[in-house]
Scaffold this active site. Sequence first.
Site, mmCIF file in Angstrom:
data_model
loop_
_atom_site.group_PDB
_atom_site.id
_atom_site.type_symbol
_atom_site.label_atom_id
_atom_site.label_comp_id
_atom_site.label_asym_id
_atom_site.label_seq_id
_atom_site.Cartn_x
_atom_site.Cartn_y
_atom_site.Cartn_z
ATOM 1 N N GLU A 248 -9.611 -4.549 4.864
ATOM 2 C CA GLU A 248 -9.285 -3.427 3.982
ATOM 3 C C GLU A 248 -8.138 -3.797 3.046
ATOM 4 O OE1 GLU A 248 -11.215 -0.262 2.995
ATOM 5 O OE2 GLU A 248 -11.526 -1.015 5.024
ATOM 6 N N ASP B 133 -1.991 -5.331 3.531
ATOM 7 C CA ASP B 133 -2.218 -5.773 4.910
ATOM 8 C C ASP B 133 -3.218 -6.924 4.980
ATOM 9 O OD1 ASP B 133 -0.532 -3.792 5.808
ATOM 10 O OD2 ASP B 133 -2.138 -2.353 6.170
ATOM 11 N N GLU C 3 0.799 -1.224 0.000
ATOM 12 C CA GLU C 3 0.000 0.000 0.000
ATOM 13 C C GLU C 3 0.830 1.271 0.000
ATOM 14 O OE1 GLU C 3 -0.127 -2.407 2.250
ATOM 15 O OE2 GLU C 3 -2.103 -2.603 3.167
ATOM 16 N N HIS D 123 -4.573 -11.373 13.869
ATOM 17 C CA HIS D 123 -3.199 -10.921 14.047
ATOM 18 C C HIS D 123 -2.710 -11.158 15.466
ATOM 19 C CE1 HIS D 123 -4.806 -7.982 10.897
ATOM 20 N NE2 HIS D 123 -4.079 -8.872 10.264
ATOM 21 N N ARG E 160 -3.295 -2.812 13.556
ATOM 22 C CA ARG E 160 -4.761 -2.909 13.607
ATOM 23 C C ARG E 160 -5.137 -4.334 14.004
ATOM 24 N NH1 ARG E 160 -4.041 0.391 8.956
ATOM 25 N NH2 ARG E 160 -4.712 2.532 9.363
ATOM 26 N N TYR F 25 1.891 -5.395 12.982
ATOM 27 C CA TYR F 25 0.720 -4.717 12.429
ATOM 28 C C TYR F 25 -0.120 -4.097 13.546
ATOM 29 C CZ TYR F 25 -3.168 -3.843 9.257
ATOM 30 O OH TYR F 25 -4.139 -3.235 8.502
ATOM 31 N N ASP G 26 -5.957 -7.732 6.516
ATOM 32 C CA ASP G 26 -7.247 -7.476 7.149
ATOM 33 C C ASP G 26 -8.240 -7.230 6.025
ATOM 34 O OD1 ASP G 26 -6.603 -4.958 6.227
ATOM 35 O OD2 ASP G 26 -6.437 -4.047 8.208
#
Length: 973
Positions: free
Chosen positions: A98, A94, A8, A368, A323, A321, A96
Site C-alpha cells: 500500500e 510505508d 502519509e 518487516h 503491519r 511498523y 509495504d
Amino acid sequence: MSKLVIVESPAKARTISGYLGSDYSVEASVGHIRDLPQPSELPASMKKGPYAKFSVDIEAGFEPYYVIDPDKKKKVAELKKLLKEADELLLATDEDREGEAIAWHLNEVLKPKVPVKRMVFHEITPEAIARALDNPRQLDAQLVDAQESRRILDRLVGYEVSPLLWRKVSPGLSAGRVQSVATRLVVSRERERMAFVAASYWDVTAVFAKEKQDFSAKLTALDSVRVAAGRDFDDAGKLTAKAAKEGVRALGKDDAEQLAAALEGADATVASVETKPYTRRPAAPFTTSTLQQEASRKLRMSSRDAMRTAQSLYENGYITYMRTDSTNLSEQAVSAARSQIREMYGQESLPDKPRLYATKSKGAQEAHEAIRPAGDHFRTPAQVKGDLTASQFALYELIWKRTVASQMADARGQTASVRVNVGVAGAAGAREATFAASGTIITFPGFMAVYQESADAKRYEDRENARLPEVKEGEALRTLEAAADGHATLPPPRYTEASLVKRMEELGIGRPSTYAATISTITDRGYVDRRGQALVPTWTAFSVVRLLEENLPELVDYDFTADMETELDRIASGEERRIEYLTRFWKGQEGRLGLEGQVESLGDIDAKAINSIDLGEGVVLRVGRYGPYVQEEREGAEARNASVPDSIAPDELTLAKARELLDKSSFDGRELGVDPETGRKVLAKAGRFGPYVTDVPKEGEVALTPTGRPSKKPPKPRTASLFSSMALESVTLEDALKLLSLPRVVGDDGDETILAHNGRYGPYLTRGKDSRSLASEDEIFTVTLDQAKELFAQPKQRRGATAKEPLRELGTDPVAGVTVLLKDGRFGPYVTDGTTNASLRREDDPLTITPERAYELLADRRAKGPAKKPARKKASAKTSSKTASKSASKTASGKSASKSASGKASSSKAASKAASGTTASGKAASAGKASTKSAGAKASASKTGAAKTASSKAAAKKSAARSSAAAAAKDEK
C-alpha cells in the site's frame, strides 16, 4: 534549495521532521491521493466505453482509470509548489504494497523534474531515519503491481457479484473477495450451533485428606472403565466413535448420586504418583494478527481500535511498523531486549543465546520486523506513561512485555499427577472408583514474571490445577466429602474477533493489514452482530452465503481465496505477471470458467429458496424485505406469519420458539378494561417491536384537527410499548393508562417544557430539540424538575456510552474562566470548556498541544457561532460530469506504458469497501459534485423550497403525532 520528504500522515511528518535538519521539508499526503472512481463518477464521454462498468478496461490489459480525490486537490497543489523549491524528492511512505502504491501515485501526479528516491524504514527513531537516508532505493514496480492487482480483483468481485445480491436477497448488500469468506466462516459456525444436540452426563468430585491437608479430585474410572467427560460426546449428542470403541461409561444422575453417597467417609488409597519436569517457552513477538488477538483478549479492543492505536504509536515513534506477519527481531532489537532483561530481571532470567522465531502463518511474505518498541534501547512503560493516552499506554505496555518476554528464559517447575482408588461397595454396579488430580509448581518463573500469552476458550478443557500435598503410592487417605454434578455438553463457541483473525490467518485468507477492515466491513454491512465479544451472523448473512455457496462456490472457497493471496505474493516477487493472472481470474482457463463466465452462466436463481430455512413441520424462516420472519403454511387456512426479533440469535430460533412467536403474533389482544376518561377499550397486544398497549376508538367517534374542528379522517388509537419489567400476560389497566399518558410533562425550564418519554432505545427526557437518557423506566414517572435540570446541565453522551476520562487538563480559559479539558471523542481528540467544543486540527498533536493553543481553538470556535446544517441541493448531471472529468489525473490513453519504477495503487480502506463500490475517491467525487452546483440549480432549489414550505410543515406535524409504538401497531396489522 531543500529536500522534500513526503509521508502519509501529519503525525508521522511531525515526528520525522524533528529528526531531520533544516535542509529537509517533511509533508504528508494524508493517505492516498487518487483511486478508482465509481463508474457513475466517470466523465460523460467514458460512461459508454470500456471503463463504464468497473473503471477498469478489461480488454486492454486491465487498464485502471484513476482520479484525484477532490479533497486532495489542494494538497496536491501544495506538494507541487514545495517540489518546485526542492532539489530532491524522497518518498517515505510505508514499506509495504500500500505504501509503495501511494509513493508511485505521488510520483505519477507530481511529475518531479528532480531526482526521486524511495526512503524506507520500519520504525521512526533518529537512528532508523539516519539509516534510511543513507540507504535509499528505487520504487518497486512489482510491489505496486501486486497492490494494483488486489485493488482490481476487489473491484471485479464487488461490482460483478453485488448486483446479484441486490436482486436476489436485498438492495444495498455487497460481496467481497475476503469479506464474503469471513462471513461464511461466521455463518458456518452458527450452522454448527444450530445443528448441535446437547448430551447430559454426570460426574463426581471428592475431597480427600492427608492429616490436615486436603485436595479435590474428579472421578475418572469405575472398575478401570473410563467415565465419560464432555469431550467424549459429539455434536449430535452421542458418544464419539473413539469413546464408544473404548467402552467409555456415561454416568446418569442415579448412578452418580449413589456413588457420592457411598464415598462419604470411605477409606481411600493412593494408587499412583507421577512427577514430571515442567518447562514452558515464551511466545514469539507480535505480528499484526497476534497483536489483534491479544488486544482483543486482554484489553477488550476491537481489531479496528487496536490497529488505529498501534498506528498512532508507530507514527509518534513508540513502536515499529504495525503491519507485518514476521516474528523476526533485528540484532539491535534483540540486543536492546537482552540488555533490559539483565538490568530489570537479573542475569538468571537471560538465556545464553538470543531466541529466534520462525513465522508460521500461511503465506507470510512481508519483510518487516515483528512489532516491538522502537529504538535501539526500549523505553519502559513507566517512562512513556505520562506521554500516552490510556489506550495507547495499554497497547504499548502489551507490546513491550511481549517483546521483552520473548527473549527471556523458560519458565520451569514440576507437574504432579495423583490417582486415588476408593471402594464403593457395589454402588452404580461398581466395586472401585478411581479419582485423579494434578497440580503444577513453578520453581523458576522466567518469562512468566513479565508476560503470559492468553488463549481462546476451549470446550471441555480441564483447567483445574489443584494444590497437592506430598503423598506416596499406597498411602491411606480419608474421604471428607463427595458431590454429584450434572452437566450438558456445549455447542461450538462462536467466533470472537480474536478467534476469527486466528482462523483467517491459519487458512491464509486475507493479509494482516486487512483483518481489521474485513471485520469492520462485515459488521457495518449488517452481516454480523455482536453479543459481548461474540460475533453472531444475521439471517441476511445466511442468505448471502447460501447464494454464493450454491451458485459461485469458488468465491467462498477457503483454499481458492488463499490461493489468490499466493498469486498476489507471486506478482510481488516477480514470479507472476499481473495481466496474465487477472486474465485467468476473469476470463478463465482451460477446464475452468473465470468470474465473468461463472456469473453469465448462472441460470434463474430461486430467490425464495435462497432466503428460506426449513425449521420443520411446515414452519419456515424467511428473510424478507422488512427483516426475518417465520411462516407456517396451514392446509385449508391462511398462512401465519410472525416477525423474528433481533434479540433472537439464529441458533436460538428452534421450532418451539418459532411456534411461540407465531402464537403471539396471532394473539388478538387481551382486553384490560375501559379508559374512564375517553370511554375507549384498552387492549394489550403482541407486536413486531414487542408487546404494547392500545385503545380502540369508539363507534361513531370523530377525530379532531389541531384547531379543534372535526376531521374527515377516522380517529387513531393511542399506543405505547410495555416497559421491560412488564409482561403481556400480567399488565393491568392502571399500568396501561399510565403508559398511554406518555409523554409526561415534568415541568418548565425557562421557555422550554421538559417531557419524559419511553422510546425504542429506552427512557429519556426532552427539552426542545435537546435530550438526555434516564437510568431506568421507572424514572419516567418519578423524575423531578430539579433532577431533570441537573441532567441537562451535564454534557450529552452517545447512547450506551459511558463518560470518558479527559486525556489532559489544560488550565483555565482566560475568556470563559473555566477549566479546559482535552478529550477523545467519536471524531477524534478535541478541547472543551464544558460549553464549547473545538476539534484539534491536523497539525495539532494531542500529545504535545499547549494550553495557549487550546484557548485559541476555543476562541475561534466561539467566533464562528453555532454550526449551520448545509441545505441539500441537487446537482445537475452536466456539472457533475465536468467535475468528474476535471478530477481525472490521467486518461486511459495517457497512462504510461512503461513501469520500470512504477505500479499503481488504491487505499486499503477503499479496497475493503470495494464490494459496495464505495471508494475514497468515489465519495470525494460525490462531495465535489455537490459543491459545484450551478447558480441555476441553486435558484431552482430555492424556489422549490419556497413552494413546498406549507406541505413540509404539515408533514412535520403529521410525523410528530405518530409515535414509534403506533407505527409498530400499524405494521402488525
